[in-house]
Design an enzyme around this catalytic site. Structure first.
Site, mmCIF file in Angstrom:
data_model
loop_
_atom_site.group_PDB
_atom_site.id
_atom_site.type_symbol
_atom_site.label_atom_id
_atom_site.label_comp_id
_atom_site.label_asym_id
_atom_site.label_seq_id
_atom_site.Cartn_x
_atom_site.Cartn_y
_atom_site.Cartn_z
ATOM 1 N N LEU A 19 11.329 1.222 7.015
ATOM 2 C CA LEU A 19 10.687 1.715 5.800
ATOM 3 C C LEU A 19 11.366 3.024 5.383
ATOM 4 O O LEU A 19 11.568 3.903 6.224
ATOM 5 C CB LEU A 19 9.193 1.958 6.050
ATOM 6 C CG LEU A 19 8.455 2.410 4.796
ATOM 7 C CD1 LEU A 19 8.241 1.238 3.840
ATOM 8 C CD2 LEU A 19 7.124 3.045 5.128
ATOM 9 N N TYR A 76 0.833 -1.206 0.000
ATOM 10 C CA TYR A 76 0.000 0.000 0.000
ATOM 11 C C TYR A 76 0.858 1.243 0.000
ATOM 12 O O TYR A 76 2.074 1.185 0.218
ATOM 13 C CB TYR A 76 -0.957 -0.009 1.197
ATOM 14 C CG TYR A 76 -0.281 0.290 2.516
ATOM 15 C CD1 TYR A 76 0.535 -0.648 3.138
ATOM 16 C CD2 TYR A 76 -0.441 1.531 3.137
ATOM 17 C CE1 TYR A 76 1.159 -0.369 4.343
ATOM 18 C CE2 TYR A 76 0.177 1.820 4.345
ATOM 19 C CZ TYR A 76 0.974 0.873 4.941
ATOM 20 O OH TYR A 76 1.602 1.150 6.125
ATOM 21 N N LYS A 84 6.558 -2.010 1.862
ATOM 22 C CA LYS A 84 5.389 -1.396 2.510
ATOM 23 C C LYS A 84 4.205 -2.350 2.403
ATOM 24 O O LYS A 84 3.256 -2.142 1.643
ATOM 25 C CB LYS A 84 5.099 -0.026 1.903
ATOM 26 C CG LYS A 84 4.231 0.827 2.810
ATOM 27 C CD LYS A 84 4.323 2.284 2.426
ATOM 28 C CE LYS A 84 3.262 3.145 3.093
ATOM 29 N NZ LYS A 84 3.309 3.127 4.545
ATOM 30 N N GLU A 103 12.621 2.492 14.058
ATOM 31 C CA GLU A 103 11.661 3.500 13.606
ATOM 32 C C GLU A 103 10.432 3.395 14.484
ATOM 33 O O GLU A 103 10.342 2.538 15.360
ATOM 34 C CB GLU A 103 11.300 3.283 12.131
ATOM 35 C CG GLU A 103 10.654 1.935 11.867
ATOM 36 C CD GLU A 103 10.324 1.695 10.392
ATOM 37 O OE1 GLU A 103 10.091 2.652 9.655
ATOM 38 O OE2 GLU A 103 10.298 0.501 10.013
HETATM 39 N N1 PMP Z 1 7.769 3.720 9.037
HETATM 40 C C1 PMP Z 1 6.653 2.969 9.016
HETATM 41 C C2 PMP Z 1 6.682 1.603 9.649
HETATM 42 C C3 PMP Z 1 5.470 3.454 8.433
HETATM 43 O O1 PMP Z 1 4.362 2.709 8.398
HETATM 44 C C4 PMP Z 1 5.482 4.763 7.878
HETATM 45 C C5 PMP Z 1 4.230 5.343 7.287
HETATM 46 N N2 PMP Z 1 3.834 4.682 6.151
HETATM 47 C C6 PMP Z 1 6.667 5.504 7.911
HETATM 48 C C7 PMP Z 1 7.793 4.945 8.496
HETATM 49 C C8 PMP Z 1 6.731 6.877 7.314
HETATM 50 O O2 PMP Z 1 6.695 6.806 5.904
HETATM 51 P P1 PMP Z 1 6.126 8.002 5.032
HETATM 52 O O3 PMP Z 1 6.920 9.214 5.368
HETATM 53 O O4 PMP Z 1 6.326 7.556 3.636
HETATM 54 O O5 PMP Z 1 4.681 8.176 5.405
#
Ligand code: PMP
Length: 287
Positions: free
Chosen positions: A205, A33, A147, A180
């Site tokens: 991610l 996603y 993701k 994270e």
């Molecule tokens: N880490 C994880 C585990 C996430 O789910 C997200 C949000 N999708 C992020 C980091 C931040 O990613 P983004 O800046 O692309 O929203």
């Protein structure tokens, strides 16, 4: 006005929008996603989001189910039909419906769902009073760069954080280093004034907001280091913050009950939040 969702080629009333009971996303988490923010009618960092979607799909050995141009058009149409000028768009691609069996089915057609909803984004950097985070062991699989819709550890961590009155959970690896957040990337500002976030080789991610904030920080003359930091270093750091598509940049004022810095978002955090808000509001070409 009723909400409209895009499901496998059709625009449906949100209440009627359904996928098959044997969709492999539902049965196996066999899907990926993206979430992108929409500000003043523009999809923020749409191309990096589509790049990441293609990378995630490639790991599942799937192709984009629609050409990028079509995905962009469907996104515009869903935003238009839902009258979203400020909000978020959610795009999910799964391997589709097939009789339940683990190996990839011969015939399944990828299933695509796209929804949008309005969100009131923060107006000013000063709106952020900062949030609390609590730490948890990182027990996720070894491919958090994908993701995937398989978010159970993230859901449980976020719920545990909320039950402790915290906004976010920070995952910590076996060496005591922060990977994270459950849905955000983790940052500190170190004693030398460097802005620090975990490197991408470390099973996290690659956040689109993370990448954008790195670029904005460097443009603003801040030094950025992509390296690991421990929970203890974060607790003692002058500043900590988190980033994501829907949280933007938010200060962290407490980690496991230890106050960070002065107990309010620090100057670098506020500056980066302002730069990122400005980027979202006023936009620039994708770079
Ligand atoms: N880490 C994880 C585990 C996430 O789910 C997200 C949000 N999708 C992020 C980091 C931040 O990613 P983004 O800046 O692309 O929203």
């Amino acid at each position: 006005m009723s909400r409209i969702a895009y499901v496998n080629g059709r625009y449906l009333r949100h209440d009627d929008a359904q996928v098959h009971v044997e969709d492999r996303g539902y049965q196996f988490s066999d899907g990926v996603y993206e979430v992108a923010a929409v500000c003043r009618g523009r999809v923020i960092d749409e191309e990096p989001h589509l790049d990441r979607l293609e990378c995630s799909l490639a790991e599942l050995r799937m192709d984009l189910p629609l050409p990028r141009s079509a995905l962009r058009l469907v996104t515009r149409e869903v935003l238009r039909r839902n009258r979203v000028r400020d909000g978020m768009v959610y795009l999910q691609v799964t391997r589709g419906a097939a009789a339940r069996d683990h190996p990839f089915p011969e015939e399944a057609i990828g299933a695509v769902v796209l929804t949008a909803r309005p969100v009131r984004w923060p107006e000013a950097a000063a709106d952020d009073g900062g949030v609390a985070v609590v730490s948890m062991p990182d027990g996720r699989w070894g491919r958090c760069d994908v993701k995937s819709v398989s978010l159970l550890p993230n859901v449980l961590a976020k719920q545990a954080a909320r039950e402790q009155g915290a906004y976010e959970a920070w995952f910590v690896d076996a060496e005591g280093r922060v990977t994270e957040g459950s849905s955000t990337n983790a940052w500190i500002v170190d004693d030398a004034g460097r802005v620090v976030t975990r490197d991408l080789e470390s099973n996290i991610l690659g956040g689109i907001t993370r990448q954008r904030v790195i670029g904005l920080a460097r443009e603003a003359g801040l030094e950025v280091a992509e390296r690991a930091f421990t929970l203890a270093e974060a607790q003692a750091a002058p500043e900590a913050f988190l980033t994501s598509t829907t949280s933007f940049v938010r200060g962290i004022v407490s980690i496991d009950g230890h106050t960070v810095g002065s107990g309010a978002p620090g100057p670098a955090t506020v500056r980066l939040r302002e730069l990122y808000l400005d980027y979202c509001r006023n936009g620039r070409a994708n770079r």
